[in-house]
Design an enzyme around this catalytic site. Structure first.
Site, mmCIF file in Angstrom:
data_model
loop_
_atom_site.group_PDB
_atom_site.id
_atom_site.type_symbol
_atom_site.label_atom_id
_atom_site.label_comp_id
_atom_site.label_asym_id
_atom_site.label_seq_id
_atom_site.Cartn_x
_atom_site.Cartn_y
_atom_site.Cartn_z
ATOM 1 N N GLU A 182 0.859 -1.186 0.000
ATOM 2 C CA GLU A 182 0.000 0.000 0.000
ATOM 3 C C GLU A 182 0.894 1.235 0.000
ATOM 4 O O GLU A 182 1.786 1.371 0.839
ATOM 5 C CB GLU A 182 -0.920 -0.018 1.233
ATOM 6 C CG GLU A 182 -1.858 1.173 1.262
ATOM 7 C CD GLU A 182 -3.162 0.897 1.997
ATOM 8 O OE1 GLU A 182 -3.431 -0.261 2.350
ATOM 9 O OE2 GLU A 182 -3.920 1.866 2.193
ATOM 10 N N ASN A 225 -3.309 -1.724 7.696
ATOM 11 C CA ASN A 225 -4.600 -2.271 7.246
ATOM 12 C C ASN A 225 -4.392 -3.779 7.227
ATOM 13 O O ASN A 225 -4.123 -4.380 6.196
ATOM 14 C CB ASN A 225 -4.963 -1.746 5.852
ATOM 15 C CG ASN A 225 -5.311 -0.273 5.893
ATOM 16 O OD1 ASN A 225 -5.810 0.233 6.901
ATOM 17 N ND2 ASN A 225 -5.048 0.436 4.810
ATOM 18 N N GLU A 306 -10.650 4.540 8.983
ATOM 19 C CA GLU A 306 -10.792 4.138 7.582
ATOM 20 C C GLU A 306 -11.307 2.703 7.468
ATOM 21 O O GLU A 306 -10.780 1.888 6.709
ATOM 22 C CB GLU A 306 -9.463 4.307 6.835
ATOM 23 C CG GLU A 306 -8.983 5.751 6.832
ATOM 24 C CD GLU A 306 -7.764 6.003 5.983
ATOM 25 O OE1 GLU A 306 -6.911 5.106 5.873
ATOM 26 O OE2 GLU A 306 -7.665 7.114 5.429
ATOM 27 N N ARG A 339 -2.181 3.651 16.952
ATOM 28 C CA ARG A 339 -2.142 4.843 16.081
ATOM 29 C C ARG A 339 -3.277 5.820 16.394
ATOM 30 O O ARG A 339 -4.407 5.408 16.683
ATOM 31 C CB ARG A 339 -2.221 4.418 14.613
ATOM 32 C CG ARG A 339 -0.997 3.648 14.182
ATOM 33 C CD ARG A 339 -1.146 3.159 12.772
ATOM 34 N NE ARG A 339 -0.697 4.107 11.779
ATOM 35 C CZ ARG A 339 -1.369 4.442 10.686
ATOM 36 N NH1 ARG A 339 -2.588 3.961 10.468
ATOM 37 N NH2 ARG A 339 -0.864 5.266 9.803
ATOM 38 N N ARG A 350 -11.795 17.621 9.904
ATOM 39 C CA ARG A 350 -11.008 16.383 10.004
ATOM 40 C C ARG A 350 -9.710 16.612 10.776
ATOM 41 O O ARG A 350 -9.248 15.731 11.508
ATOM 42 C CB ARG A 350 -10.731 15.860 8.586
ATOM 43 C CG ARG A 350 -9.823 14.674 8.551
ATOM 44 C CD ARG A 350 -9.733 14.081 7.173
ATOM 45 N NE ARG A 350 -8.479 13.343 7.035
ATOM 46 C CZ ARG A 350 -8.096 12.706 5.951
ATOM 47 N NH1 ARG A 350 -8.877 12.715 4.873
ATOM 48 N NH2 ARG A 350 -6.952 12.059 5.912
ATOM 49 N N LYS A 374 0.831 10.850 13.570
ATOM 50 C CA LYS A 374 1.451 11.333 12.324
ATOM 51 C C LYS A 374 2.002 12.743 12.533
ATOM 52 O O LYS A 374 1.538 13.470 13.412
ATOM 53 C CB LYS A 374 0.434 11.332 11.194
ATOM 54 C CG LYS A 374 0.063 9.935 10.711
ATOM 55 C CD LYS A 374 -0.765 9.966 9.434
ATOM 56 C CE LYS A 374 -1.126 8.540 9.002
ATOM 57 N NZ LYS A 374 -1.877 8.462 7.746
ATOM 58 N N ASP A 379 -2.669 14.227 6.834
ATOM 59 C CA ASP A 379 -2.156 12.954 6.323
ATOM 60 C C ASP A 379 -0.942 13.143 5.419
ATOM 61 O O ASP A 379 -1.081 13.023 4.202
ATOM 62 C CB ASP A 379 -3.278 12.228 5.559
ATOM 63 C CG ASP A 379 -2.937 10.776 5.270
ATOM 64 O OD1 ASP A 379 -1.975 10.269 5.867
ATOM 65 O OD2 ASP A 379 -3.635 10.166 4.449
ATOM 66 N N GLU A 401 5.070 9.457 13.793
ATOM 67 C CA GLU A 401 5.017 8.652 12.567
ATOM 68 C C GLU A 401 5.273 9.562 11.372
ATOM 69 O O GLU A 401 4.542 10.520 11.133
ATOM 70 C CB GLU A 401 3.648 7.965 12.434
ATOM 71 C CG GLU A 401 3.526 7.127 11.163
ATOM 72 C CD GLU A 401 2.193 6.369 11.055
ATOM 73 O OE1 GLU A 401 1.790 5.718 12.039
ATOM 74 O OE2 GLU A 401 1.564 6.436 9.989
ATOM 75 N N GLU A 407 3.662 9.163 -0.789
ATOM 76 C CA GLU A 407 2.287 9.012 -1.256
ATOM 77 C C GLU A 407 1.728 10.290 -1.869
ATOM 78 O O GLU A 407 1.038 10.249 -2.879
ATOM 79 C CB GLU A 407 1.419 8.569 -0.068
ATOM 80 C CG GLU A 407 -0.054 8.532 -0.362
ATOM 81 C CD GLU A 407 -0.892 8.105 0.844
ATOM 82 O OE1 GLU A 407 -0.317 7.754 1.906
ATOM 83 O OE2 GLU A 407 -2.124 8.114 0.729
ATOM 84 N N HIS A 532 -4.260 18.571 0.469
ATOM 85 C CA HIS A 532 -5.222 17.569 0.011
ATOM 86 C C HIS A 532 -5.891 17.986 -1.300
ATOM 87 O O HIS A 532 -7.105 17.906 -1.450
ATOM 88 C CB HIS A 532 -6.279 17.348 1.111
ATOM 89 C CG HIS A 532 -6.840 15.953 1.129
ATOM 90 N ND1 HIS A 532 -7.665 15.477 0.134
ATOM 91 C CD2 HIS A 532 -6.729 14.951 2.020
ATOM 92 C CE1 HIS A 532 -8.016 14.234 0.432
ATOM 93 N NE2 HIS A 532 -7.455 13.884 1.557
ATOM 94 N N TRP A 554 -13.096 13.665 2.250
ATOM 95 C CA TRP A 554 -12.202 13.069 1.249
ATOM 96 C C TRP A 554 -12.076 13.983 0.023
ATOM 97 O O TRP A 554 -11.271 13.729 -0.867
ATOM 98 C CB TRP A 554 -12.739 11.698 0.794
ATOM 99 C CG TRP A 554 -12.510 10.599 1.808
ATOM 100 C CD1 TRP A 554 -11.686 10.651 2.901
ATOM 101 C CD2 TRP A 554 -13.098 9.294 1.812
ATOM 102 N NE1 TRP A 554 -11.739 9.461 3.593
ATOM 103 C CE2 TRP A 554 -12.595 8.600 2.945
ATOM 104 C CE3 TRP A 554 -14.006 8.625 0.980
ATOM 105 C CZ2 TRP A 554 -12.956 7.302 3.266
ATOM 106 C CZ3 TRP A 554 -14.364 7.319 1.312
ATOM 107 C CH2 TRP A 554 -13.852 6.663 2.429
HETATM 108 C C1 GCV Z 1 -2.438 2.417 5.408
HETATM 109 C C2 GCV Z 1 -3.816 7.345 4.277
HETATM 110 C C3 GCV Z 1 -3.375 6.455 3.141
HETATM 111 C C4 GCV Z 1 -3.774 5.001 3.394
HETATM 112 C C5 GCV Z 1 -3.168 4.587 4.734
HETATM 113 C C6 GCV Z 1 -3.677 5.533 5.815
HETATM 114 C C7 GCV Z 1 -3.083 5.234 7.164
HETATM 115 O O1 GCV Z 1 -5.211 7.431 4.310
HETATM 116 O O2 GCV Z 1 -3.923 6.914 1.946
HETATM 117 O O3 GCV Z 1 -3.298 4.231 2.348
HETATM 118 O O4 GCV Z 1 -3.493 3.267 5.042
HETATM 119 O O5 GCV Z 1 -3.315 6.853 5.484
HETATM 120 O O6 GCV Z 1 -2.115 5.877 7.532
HETATM 121 O O7 GCV Z 1 -3.584 4.363 7.857
#
Ligand code: GCV
Length: 713
Positions: A182, A225, A306, A339, A350, A374, A379, A401, A407, A532, A554
């Site tokens: 991912e 995930n 999520e 987390r 958000r 994070k 994000d 984190e 990404e 974003h 989103w």
């Molecule tokens: C692992 C964002 C990313 C997801 C990721 C998520 C997270 O939403 O797009 O891919 O999932 O962060 O950190 O859990």
């Protein structure tokens, strides 16, 4: 014909060394190329032998010695002898139990994993001491000595000491059990689950060497995930095989745990963390894991985020969930990294969600839980303010984190060096009495459990990270995890010296290019605190117009809020008031557009297009100027890279040049699409002299990328 044959043979002999030397980045920063001139003389004089204790030593000591032998042999052109007696020009590896007579130093200052490099005299002979309290420390010290040699340090006058400030320095792999990754842009997962545990790919050892060279001491093998299957016996056997490979390098294995595993694997009706049967299931699972992996590190958990299951599914809170797992791991010494990346669909803002859920739980977590936060509240955007949780949960250890994989920053095709981003967040003043670094290293609130995690950018690509320069992000992460106060510029120079060239002029030119690249990506993607704006799902390329996704938060329009009246998300007291989550001094600064740094302006404020900026431009003109500056910086990076051709081997130079060409094209795409869109919503003409977007807005909106990489989970 004969003569021609001779000529061909001669040509072959001339070309052979060049071909043999063709570089593809596979060796990372552990290339150990022969040194030149005075550096070579010093190396040959200072590394004639390696003195180790008489006993053969542990696998960790053997790994340290093997690395020294490998590096010295390659750099000095001759192999150092292994010895037990001091001789002139020896490298002496010493722990308190094994130090030869005459070694005097403050061992207590080296901590459990720290090291000392010292040019000194022992028994009347000039030697270099590599000292540490543990064999892991000796391994780190050996890598530090090799780095000193590679980066051109004077090996005859070494006096360096370093102790890690953070206890757990971890990679987080978002690797799936089917080997997709991912948000991975470097090929498939390096964990070949199908062939494990029987086949141990030699890359696992190189992975461990590379990480140990930076001081990384843990790895979470699977995606947050998570699939419950990663906790089944066959997968635990595979994880155990990896743990066996990594152990000599001081690296512990961790797993992401799926919260609902007791239901999926154990056949229970619930995963309620307060249910005794659920608790018993996790205790038994932990015992099973430790039987196979005695030094297992612990669990990483993404819960109620999520779509992942979690304690809230049973009306419990995050601490209930984390503490249940902590209870299962505690008898074995494991930790839970829980987390804080959560956001509910109905949240007003958000960015405020994680704080709202977690801050009230301060003091409610078990001692072996660390809450993993994070760097910013959304994000991993090109720029975010630091997360308001840092400093606001004094009774709870907080891990930082970071995302090493890019990404939201152009995947592995864009050259974006993340050292400055990491440094920016670490050095941000929380207003609670210290920087984010001081929160994370535990000093601000007196925590001993401390951690930094980086979402890995490693895959099966020959160059490991998808591009040559993305290796530098792995490197910068590791070095800053060890010492969050290292200057990103110095770390970048070290990486260049170890990876491309130690010649100061070229080294500094490459490092400057890297250091400029972070601000460039901010400018051409999301200047002035925008965030974003990227395309749906794949997260590559601009799509500020998207407003049709099922969840409001989103959609890019939710974040930029651009209209005729202006642009930006009002998080001040007149808006969502998320700014109030920061300490009062920070909240005051970010709460007023006059004191908010321009770099974060539209993160915190919604302002009219004609708002006057410190530059004297209107907000609209400033926005356009920043987009232009971003594109211009990438064009300049290309020119500077082209000029470096004589200093870099042909293969890597050409590869980077090709990527920079892609990046320039995509920077223009971002700039043009965003300007076209914001012009349409604002109804404003382009400032005088500004080049219009290459295509009409509709053309950008029509672009589709069904096969974009990295969306595995
Ligand atoms: C692992 C964002 C990313 C997801 C990721 C998520 C997270 O939403 O797009 O891919 O999932 O962060 O950190 O859990």
């Amino acid at each position: 014909m004969r003569t021609m044959g001779k000529w061909l043979w001669a040509l072959w002999l001339v070309l052979l060394p060049a071909w043999a030397a063709a570089e593809d980045g596979h060796e990372l920063w552990l290339r150990y190329r022969p040194l030149q001139g005075q550096a070579m003389v010093q190396l040959q004089a200072g590394a004639r032998s390696i003195v180790v204790p008489a006993q053969p030593g542990s696998p960790t000591l053997r790994a340290a010695v093997a690395e020294l032998q490998r590096g010295i042999t390659a750099m000095a052109g001759r192999e150092p002898v292994l010895a037990t007696r001091i001789a002139q020009g020896a490298l002496v590896l010493a722990t308190p139990g094994s130090a030869p007579p005459g070694v005097e130093l403050r061992w207590d200052e080296l901590g459990r994993e720290g090291w000392l490099l010292r040019s000194t005299r022992l028994q009347g002979r000039p030697v270099t001491l590599i000292a540490a309290n543990s064999e892991a420390g000796l391994l780190y010290g050996s890598f530090a000595w090799l780095r000193a040699a590679q980066t051109g340090a004077d090996l005859s006058r070494l006096e360096q000491r370093s102790v890690p400030k953070v206890g757990l320095r971890l990679l987080n792999h978002w690797d799936n059990l089917d080997r997709s990754v991912e948000r991975g842009y470097a090929g498939a997962s390096i964990w070949d689950w199908w062939k494990l545990p029987d086949l141990l790919d030699p890359r696992y050892v190189d992975y461990a060497r590379a990480n140990a060279s930076l001081g990384i001491n843990g790895t979470v093998l699977n995606n947050v995930n998570a699939k419950a299957e990663s906790l089944t016996a066959p997968f635990l056997a595979k994880a155990a095989a990896l743990a066996d490979v990594f152990r000599p390098y001081g690296i512990r294995v961790y797993l992401s745990a799926r919260f609902s595993a007791p239901v999926e694997l154990g056949g229970l009706k619930t995963a309620d963390p307060l249910d005794p049967a659920v608790r018993a299931w996790w205790r038994a699972k932990a015992a099973e894991i430790y039987e196979r992996i005695p030094d297992f590190g612990g669990f990483l958990v993404k819960a109620n985020s999520e779509g992942q299951p979690g304690p809230q599914d049973y009306g419990r809170h995050h601490a209930d969930g984390a503490n249940m797992l902590a209870e299962a791991l505690a008898p074995h010494g494991g930790v839970v990294m829980w987390r804080a990346f959560v956001y509910a669909p109905d949240a007003k803002d958000r960015a405020a969600q994680a704080f709202a859920e977690f801050q009230p739980l301060d003091g409610k977590f078990a001692p072996n839980v660390i809450v993993q936060v994070k760097n910013g509240p959304i994000d991993f955007q090109p720029r975010e303010p630091f997360h308001p949780l840092f400093g606001a949960m004094p009774k709870t250890p907080l891990a930082l984190e970071l995302q090493i994989t890019k990404e939201y920053l152009g995947f592995s095709t864009h050259l974006v060096h993340l050292g400055p981003l990491f440094e920016e967040v670490l050095q941000a003043d929380t207003g609670h009495g210290g920087t984010v670094a001081r929160v994370v290293d535990g000093r601000l609130h007196g925590h001993r459990l401390t951690a930094i995690a980086g979402v890995a950018n490693i895959g099966t690509d020959r160059n490991w990270s998808g591009s040559q320069f993305d290796q530098a992000n792995w490197y910068a992460f590791g070095r800053l995890a060890w010492d969050p106060d290292l200057p990103a510029a110095a770390v970048a120079r070290d990486w260049v010296a170890q990876t491309f060239t130690a010649r100061p002029a070229a080294r500094d030119a490459i490092a400057r290019l890297m250091l400029a690249s972070r601000e460039a990506v901010v400018d051409y993607m999301t200047p002035l605190g925008l965030h974003h704006l990227m395309g749906t799902g794949h997260h590559h390329g601009p799509a500020p117009w998207v407003d049709n996704l099922e969840r409001a938060d989103w959609n890019p329009v939710y974040f930029h809020r651009a209209g005729r009246d202006g642009i930006g998300f009002d998080r001040s007291a007149t808006g969502s008031n998320a700014v109030a989550q920061y300490a009062p001094s920070v909240a005051r600064r970010f709460g007023d557009p006059r004191t908010t740094p321009p770099e974060l302006l539209l993160w915190f404020h919604h302002l009219p297009w004609d708002h006057a900026m410190p530059s004297g431009r209107t907000l609209w003109a400033e926005l356009v100027a920043r987009y232009d500056r971003g594109v211009a910086t990438v064009a300049d990076m290309r020119r500077r890279w082209a000029a470096l051709e004589p200093d870099i081997d042909a293969a890597r130079h050409a590869e980077v040049a090709a990527y920079l060409a892609v990046q320039e094209g995509e920077a223009r795409w971002w700039r043009d699409a965003c300007i076209a869109y914001f012009q349409a919503v604002s109804g404003l003409p382009l400032p005088p002299g500004v080049r219009p977007p290459a295509q009409p807005l509709e053309a950008y909106k029509a672009m589709r990328f069904p096969f974009a990489p990295g969306r595995g989970g």
